[in-house]
Design an enzyme around this catalytic site. Sequence first.
Site, PDB file in Angstrom:
ATOM      1  N   ASP A   1      33.855  35.108  47.303  1.00  0.00           N
ATOM      2  CA  ASP A   1      34.491  35.247  45.655  1.00  0.00           C
ATOM      3  C   ASP A   1      34.334  33.770  45.736  1.00  0.00           C
ATOM      4  OD1 ASP A   1      35.542  35.953  43.616  1.00  0.00           O
ATOM      5  OD2 ASP A   1      37.619  37.293  43.867  1.00  0.00           O
TER       6      ASP A   1
ATOM      7  N   LYS B   1      28.984  43.517  34.411  1.00  0.00           N
ATOM      8  CA  LYS B   1      28.565  43.227  34.869  1.00  0.00           C
ATOM      9  C   LYS B   1      27.823  43.024  35.611  1.00  0.00           C
ATOM     10  CE  LYS B   1      31.663  46.588  37.885  1.00  0.00           C
ATOM     11  NZ  LYS B   1      32.172  46.765  38.651  1.00  0.00           N
TER      12      LYS B   1
ATOM     13  N   CYS C   1      40.855  35.792  40.878  1.00  0.00           N
ATOM     14  CA  CYS C   1      40.854  35.029  39.586  1.00  0.00           C
ATOM     15  C   CYS C   1      41.679  34.024  39.171  1.00  0.00           C
ATOM     16  CB  CYS C   1      39.848  35.708  38.464  1.00  0.00           C
ATOM     17  SG  CYS C   1      40.262  37.485  39.067  1.00  0.00           S
TER      18      CYS C   1
ATOM     19  N   GLN D   1      37.284  38.653  50.740  1.00  0.00           N
ATOM     20  CA  GLN D   1      35.652  38.758  49.741  1.00  0.00           C
ATOM     21  C   GLN D   1      35.013  37.002  49.829  1.00  0.00           C
ATOM     22  OE1 GLN D   1      37.171  39.665  45.833  1.00  0.00           O
ATOM     23  NE2 GLN D   1      36.424  41.187  45.631  1.00  0.00           N
TER      24      GLN D   1
ATOM     25  N   HIS E   1      34.538  31.703  40.909  1.00  0.00           N
ATOM     26  CA  HIS E   1      34.116  31.964  39.856  1.00  0.00           C
ATOM     27  C   HIS E   1      33.816  30.688  39.221  1.00  0.00           C
ATOM     28  CE1 HIS E   1      37.578  34.958  41.212  1.00  0.00           C
ATOM     29  NE2 HIS E   1      37.142  35.564  40.246  1.00  0.00           N
TER      30      HIS E   1
ATOM     31  N   ARG F   1      44.763  45.999  47.672  1.00  0.00           N
ATOM     32  CA  ARG F   1      44.946  46.977  47.072  1.00  0.00           C
ATOM     33  C   ARG F   1      45.589  48.344  47.077  1.00  0.00           C
ATOM     34  NH1 ARG F   1      38.908  45.417  43.469  1.00  0.00           N
ATOM     35  NH2 ARG F   1      39.274  43.491  43.288  1.00  0.00           N
TER      36      ARG F   1
ATOM     37  N   HIS G   1      32.550  35.647  37.346  1.00  0.00           N
ATOM     38  CA  HIS G   1      33.451  35.779  38.332  1.00  0.00           C
ATOM     39  C   HIS G   1      31.971  36.160  39.326  1.00  0.00           C
ATOM     40  CE1 HIS G   1      37.456  37.233  37.044  1.00  0.00           C
ATOM     41  NE2 HIS G   1      36.332  37.263  35.413  1.00  0.00           N
TER      42      HIS G   1
END
Length: 640
Positions: free
Chosen positions: A382, A464, A333, A380, A384, A362, A510
């Site tokens: 991912d 979320k 992000c 991911q 945005h 992580r 997100h």
Amino acid sequence: MPKITLPDGSVREFPHAISVGDIAAAIGPGLAKAALAGRVDGDLVDLSYRVGTDANVAIITAKDPEGLEILRHSTAHLLGQAVKALYPEAQVTIGPVIEDGFYYDFSYSRSFTPADLEAIEAKMHELAAQDMPIVRTEMGREEASRFFREMGEEYKAEIIKDIPEGEVLSLYRQGDFIDLCRGPHVPSTGKLGAFKLTKLAGAYWRGDSRNEMLQRIYGTAWPDRKSLNTYLRRLEEAEKRDHRRIGKQLDLFHTQEEAPGMVFWHPKGWSIWTTIEQYMRRVYTDCGYQEVRTPQVVDVSLWKRSGHWDNYKEHMFFTDSENREYALKPMNCPGHIQLFNHTLRSYKDLPLRYGEFGSCHRNETSGALHGIMRVRGFTQDDGHIFCTEEQIEEEVAAFHRQAMKVYADFGFNDVSVKIALRPDSRIGSDEEWDKAEETLRKALRRCDVEWEELPGEGAFYSPKIEYHLHDAIGRAWQVGTIQADYHMPMKLGAEYIDEHSNRKTPVMLHRAILGSLERFIGILIEHHEGKLPFWLAPVQLVVMTITDRQADYAKQVHGILLKQGFRAILDLRNEKIGFKIREHTLQRIPYLLVVGDREAENQTISVRTRAGENLGSKSFEALLEMLAEEPVPSASGIIT
């Protein structure tokens, strides 16, 4: 004379203070027999709890989610009692309820064995049959600490140190076993019986590798033997579907100690990955996303500004160079906000959608790592979305439609939707959280979706929507999410010029549909038991010969299949055809093509499926027509 209001709204009056168990008996003998605990004005209590004033009371049975948890928690105590009876020198530490069961950690001088597990379980059944009352008592802090130290239970004394001052300490006794616990618990050990100890594991005290390694005994408990047997059959099925076992059998991937929590992808496994990535790339494109790429390593100053330093740093990896400290990104992000900030934006640019197959790291604890399902390095799908407040509802609704189409394409048609709400530790005002949570609700209403709410389970920066896939054996897996974030764009200075020429902060959504690709592939493998749909299978067809005489024809067939874009392999080995068929069936290859003298002479192919179905001889044109009918999902079918 307390008035007791029951869940159905009826009221019962009693002449004096009365226990929850007696309230159940007053309602009826069936309920009294099934009762495990109670809820008084919202608080869970033991059946022995006495109600002396007007109150709302509900009787908890094993049919209630709380009742099942109490049953399992009490079975954990039964496990502790059995271990102490058989191995008096063992120390008990903690024994919480977990999904589908419980565990208890023990400190003992030698390692428990499978034979010990059998003996412990037998002792548990013996103790349960004695139907011992389970009695709650309270004790002062110093007295309780001294009590457990005199018993030799040093870990319990350590736990007491961390309990806040002024909190009442409760102990539960069953026979000669006493445990520190908040409760509540079932009224007697006779309520316990449908349980099974499942496995042994190691666990550090308080999850810290600097502490002693304890021995963890896992178990499961259910209201009745039928439910237990159903669960045990599901465990057996889950074992057969274990992605680690199938991954090794099909030569898809491996992990090793030199790179804990990282995946080594083999050619066939990487084929699955790239097929999924190409499909999701089409989803990006067809749904209006621009694919981007952001750096892996970023100065910690960005993570401090974004809020990750204060709320997430214990899960991050750090490095330094030339007197600067950097972090490997745990998420994408902040990088996407840097892209947004790189030029001045107008309201006409919004919504602006970025997508990235973002590689993240992580620092998961070693005990939490699990095959490719829980890793330290992952990628991911991912994305945005930068938008105005007015655009949130439509963007979230569009994402929902996208996600449901994608899940169906991968074979998941049973999907639960949940909204994770504000946690205790969070950034932003209550007003902002109210607005974000209600906007997500409105978007789901717009899609005519039913959902469950999860208080306290949102991210520190936003609520979320979560998507939970139910697999072939009924397990739920949380994968995709979309979050409405008012805070991080403001923290990192994201702005656009509105229609009145004023600077405003955009809302940042997100979103991820699959989440971690590693984890999603693991879920896919277990859902399909390695028998992936034709479009996903790393090897779609194998061409096999019966003797060496058909080698030239087999090579010709194989070459044409490759030119047509199929993932096909060639097996010319001097082995019996039955052996070859069995081997490739075990490799879950969708179609097995056999060529013998007759096929070579007639320019045909004998076609079999991995399910053992013989489809007979086909011309090459007929084979291609059959393969053309195999479903291959298209992202263009998504409604935005």
